[in-house]
Motif scaffolding. Structure first.
Motif, PDB file in Angstrom:
ATOM      1  N   ASP A  11      29.781  -0.059  70.778  1.00 19.82           N
ATOM      2  CA  ASP A  11      29.398   1.110  71.507  1.00 19.82           C
ATOM      3  C   ASP A  11      30.591   2.169  71.784  1.00 19.82           C
ATOM      4  O   ASP A  11      31.674   1.920  71.161  1.00 19.82           O
ATOM      5  CB  ASP A  11      28.870   0.884  72.947  1.00 19.82           C
ATOM      6  N   THR A  12      30.099   3.229  72.394  1.00 23.76           N
ATOM      7  CA  THR A  12      31.371   4.463  72.380  1.00 23.76           C
ATOM      8  C   THR A  12      32.728   3.734  73.098  1.00 23.76           C
ATOM      9  O   THR A  12      33.753   4.089  72.583  1.00 23.76           O
ATOM     10  CB  THR A  12      30.878   5.643  73.367  1.00 23.76           C
ATOM     11  N   PRO A  13      32.764   3.244  74.195  1.00 24.59           N
ATOM     12  CA  PRO A  13      33.943   2.845  74.857  1.00 24.59           C
ATOM     13  C   PRO A  13      34.558   1.803  74.046  1.00 24.59           C
ATOM     14  O   PRO A  13      35.655   1.782  74.001  1.00 24.59           O
ATOM     15  CB  PRO A  13      33.282   2.090  76.191  1.00 24.59           C
ATOM     16  N   THR A  14      34.022   1.063  73.372  1.00 22.82           N
ATOM     17  CA  THR A  14      34.492   0.036  72.352  1.00 22.82           C
ATOM     18  C   THR A  14      35.195   0.693  71.204  1.00 22.82           C
ATOM     19  O   THR A  14      36.411   0.346  70.962  1.00 22.82           O
ATOM     20  CB  THR A  14      33.647  -1.246  71.992  1.00 22.82           C
ATOM     21  N   ARG A  15      34.611   1.568  70.907  1.00 24.06           N
ATOM     22  CA  ARG A  15      35.045   2.406  69.608  1.00 24.06           C
ATOM     23  C   ARG A  15      36.280   3.215  70.074  1.00 24.06           C
ATOM     24  O   ARG A  15      37.313   3.317  69.343  1.00 24.06           O
ATOM     25  CB  ARG A  15      34.132   3.462  69.280  1.00 24.06           C
ATOM     26  N   LEU A  66      33.778 -10.007  55.873  1.00 23.66           N
ATOM     27  CA  LEU A  66      33.966  -8.929  56.776  1.00 23.66           C
ATOM     28  C   LEU A  66      33.436  -7.768  56.186  1.00 23.66           C
ATOM     29  O   LEU A  66      34.052  -7.113  55.329  1.00 23.66           O
ATOM     30  CB  LEU A  66      35.272  -8.922  57.495  1.00 23.66           C
ATOM     31  N   VAL A  67      32.155  -7.279  56.553  1.00 25.56           N
ATOM     32  CA  VAL A  67      31.860  -6.090  55.949  1.00 25.56           C
ATOM     33  C   VAL A  67      31.791  -4.886  57.046  1.00 25.56           C
ATOM     34  O   VAL A  67      31.046  -5.051  58.228  1.00 25.56           O
ATOM     35  CB  VAL A  67      30.390  -6.238  55.488  1.00 25.56           C
ATOM     36  N   PHE A  68      32.517  -3.912  56.784  1.00 26.02           N
ATOM     37  CA  PHE A  68      32.592  -2.792  57.897  1.00 26.02           C
ATOM     38  C   PHE A  68      31.895  -1.668  57.431  1.00 26.02           C
ATOM     39  O   PHE A  68      32.137  -0.975  56.387  1.00 26.02           O
ATOM     40  CB  PHE A  68      34.309  -2.570  57.956  1.00 26.02           C
ATOM     41  N   ASP A  69      30.953  -1.352  57.996  1.00 30.69           N
ATOM     42  CA  ASP A  69      29.983  -0.387  57.615  1.00 30.69           C
ATOM     43  C   ASP A  69      30.123   1.201  58.369  1.00 30.69           C
ATOM     44  O   ASP A  69      30.029   1.112  59.472  1.00 30.69           O
ATOM     45  CB  ASP A  69      28.509  -0.783  57.701  1.00 30.69           C
ATOM     46  N   THR A  70      30.815   2.081  57.658  1.00 34.74           N
ATOM     47  CA  THR A  70      30.930   3.110  58.256  1.00 34.74           C
ATOM     48  C   THR A  70      29.899   4.452  57.740  1.00 34.74           C
ATOM     49  O   THR A  70      30.188   5.425  58.075  1.00 34.74           O
ATOM     50  CB  THR A  70      32.485   3.733  57.890  1.00 34.74           C
ATOM     51  N   ARG A  71      28.685   4.012  57.052  1.00 36.91           N
ATOM     52  CA  ARG A  71      28.020   4.939  56.713  1.00 36.91           C
ATOM     53  C   ARG A  71      27.260   5.680  57.844  1.00 36.91           C
ATOM     54  O   ARG A  71      26.866   4.977  58.801  1.00 36.91           O
ATOM     55  CB  ARG A  71      27.185   4.371  55.690  1.00 36.91           C
ATOM     56  N   LEU A  72      27.035   6.835  57.711  1.00 36.20           N
ATOM     57  CA  LEU A  72      26.252   7.560  58.772  1.00 36.20           C
ATOM     58  C   LEU A  72      24.851   7.321  58.750  1.00 36.20           C
ATOM     59  O   LEU A  72      24.215   7.098  57.563  1.00 36.20           O
ATOM     60  CB  LEU A  72      26.490   9.071  58.720  1.00 36.20           C
ATOM     61  N   LYS A  73      24.277   6.664  59.567  1.00 39.60           N
ATOM     62  CA  LYS A  73      22.517   6.328  59.715  1.00 39.60           C
ATOM     63  C   LYS A  73      21.992   7.399  60.284  1.00 39.60           C
ATOM     64  O   LYS A  73      22.260   8.243  61.205  1.00 39.60           O
ATOM     65  CB  LYS A  73      22.481   4.918  60.228  1.00 39.60           C
ATOM     66  N   ASP A  74      20.667   7.225  60.003  1.00 37.81           N
ATOM     67  CA  ASP A  74      19.569   8.267  60.771  1.00 37.81           C
ATOM     68  C   ASP A  74      19.466   8.071  62.133  1.00 37.81           C
ATOM     69  O   ASP A  74      18.998   8.945  62.825  1.00 37.81           O
ATOM     70  CB  ASP A  74      18.540   8.192  59.922  1.00 37.81           C
ATOM     71  N   THR A  75      19.842   6.721  62.803  1.00 42.19           N
ATOM     72  CA  THR A  75      19.820   6.566  64.087  1.00 42.19           C
ATOM     73  C   THR A  75      21.019   7.023  64.776  1.00 42.19           C
ATOM     74  O   THR A  75      22.229   7.367  64.071  1.00 42.19           O
ATOM     75  CB  THR A  75      19.226   5.227  64.358  1.00 42.19           C
ATOM     76  N   ALA A  76      21.123   6.735  66.005  1.00 43.96           N
ATOM     77  CA  ALA A  76      22.339   7.067  66.604  1.00 43.96           C
ATOM     78  C   ALA A  76      23.273   5.803  66.850  1.00 43.96           C
ATOM     79  O   ALA A  76      23.945   5.540  67.723  1.00 43.96           O
ATOM     80  CB  ALA A  76      22.052   7.484  68.367  1.00 43.96           C
ATOM     81  N   GLU A  77      22.993   4.730  66.008  1.00 41.28           N
ATOM     82  CA  GLU A  77      23.896   3.654  66.041  1.00 41.28           C
ATOM     83  C   GLU A  77      25.282   3.715  65.564  1.00 41.28           C
ATOM     84  O   GLU A  77      25.513   4.658  64.820  1.00 41.28           O
ATOM     85  CB  GLU A  77      23.216   2.329  65.093  1.00 41.28           C
ATOM     86  N   THR A  78      26.335   3.171  66.283  1.00 38.42           N
ATOM     87  CA  THR A  78      27.503   3.197  66.104  1.00 38.42           C
ATOM     88  C   THR A  78      28.225   2.225  64.944  1.00 38.42           C
ATOM     89  O   THR A  78      27.855   1.093  65.161  1.00 38.42           O
ATOM     90  CB  THR A  78      28.447   2.885  67.299  1.00 38.42           C
TER      91      THR A  78
END
Length: 238
Positions: free
Chosen positions: A89-93, A217-229
């Motif tokens: 979420d935004t605070p964790t990021r 460990l898979v770190f997914d930074t692709r932008l998605k269609d949803t608002a998921e972080t």
């Protein structure tokens, strides 16, 4: 996953052309390279891979491939991979960004945190595996699209990279983060060597376990269609 964007774009373009003109569009491409170019580049890398092979042989010498989270399955008992997804979420990021302090990437920070967690889990009594793990080995996939000209090419470029992290329980987290940064940079700079060749070269004992690492460990930074972080995925490969 990275191929989906250009594939969707090409399909949408073809569909629009059929609707507009009633005929299929031509096969011309705007990309300066294609998948065959990538295969030729990879072949050239492998033809001069002695330095790569030497580094990986030294890096993974004596690596402990026992499971980090759960014990080996009994003979004849099937083990299946499990996946745990973590969305920030935004605070964790924001806290993760503060932790990097411009010195390491978010992936390196998560890798260091994950290595510390695995080390601590092993140090806690009554867990599945007794004894603290000081040699944390995980895998991670890399997109394999280092050349920007490959951004719009549909094809399989992904490779698995083995990341080995010694953890000293008496040292602070800042020391671990520096170590992870150094070792990750070294390993990722040599990510062109296919994982299956590293396995063949090291020839570890063949068992029902995944070779060389048991957790990815898979770190997914692709932008998605949803608002998921974006966040990491931890996969126990069984």
């Amino acid at each position: 996953g990275w191929s989906m964007a250009p594939l969707h774009r090409d399909i949408a373009h073809a569909y629009a052309e059929v609707r507009r003109t009633g005929s299929y569009p031509g096969t011309e491409t705007t990309s300066a390279v294609d998948y065959l170019d990538y295969l030729r580049w990879q072949r050239e890398i492998l033809d001069r891979s002695d330095d790569l092979a030497g580094w990986w042989r030294s890096e993974l010498d004596g690596v402990d491939t026992r499971p980090l989270l759960i014990p080996d399955a009994e003979p004849g008992v099937e083990r299946r991979a499990e996946v745990v997804e973590v969305a920030f979420d935004t605070p964790t990021r924001r806290r993760l960004t503060e932790l990097t302090d411009g010195h390491v990437t978010e992936f390196m920070a998560v890798h260091a945190l994950f290595a510390a967690l695995l080390h601590r889990l092993h140090a806690v009594p009554d867990t599945h595996v007794a004894g603290a793990a000081s040699d944390i080995v995980i895998g991670t996939p890399v997109a394999g699209r280092n050349d920007p000209r490959l951004a719009d090419v549909v094809g399989m470029f992904v490779n698995s990279v083995v990341l080995r992290t010694p953890v000293d329980g008496s040292a602070g987290f800042a020391s671990l983060l520096d170590s992870v940064r150094h070792r990750d940079l070294e390993a990722l700079a040599r990510a062109d060597m296919p994982f299956e060749q590293i396995v063949s070269m090291l020839n570890p004992p063949r068992t029902e376990r995944h070779p060389l690492f048991q957790i990815a460990l898979v770190f997914d930074t692709r932008l998605k269609d949803t608002a998921e972080t974006p966040g990491p995925v931890f996969a126990d490969l069984g």
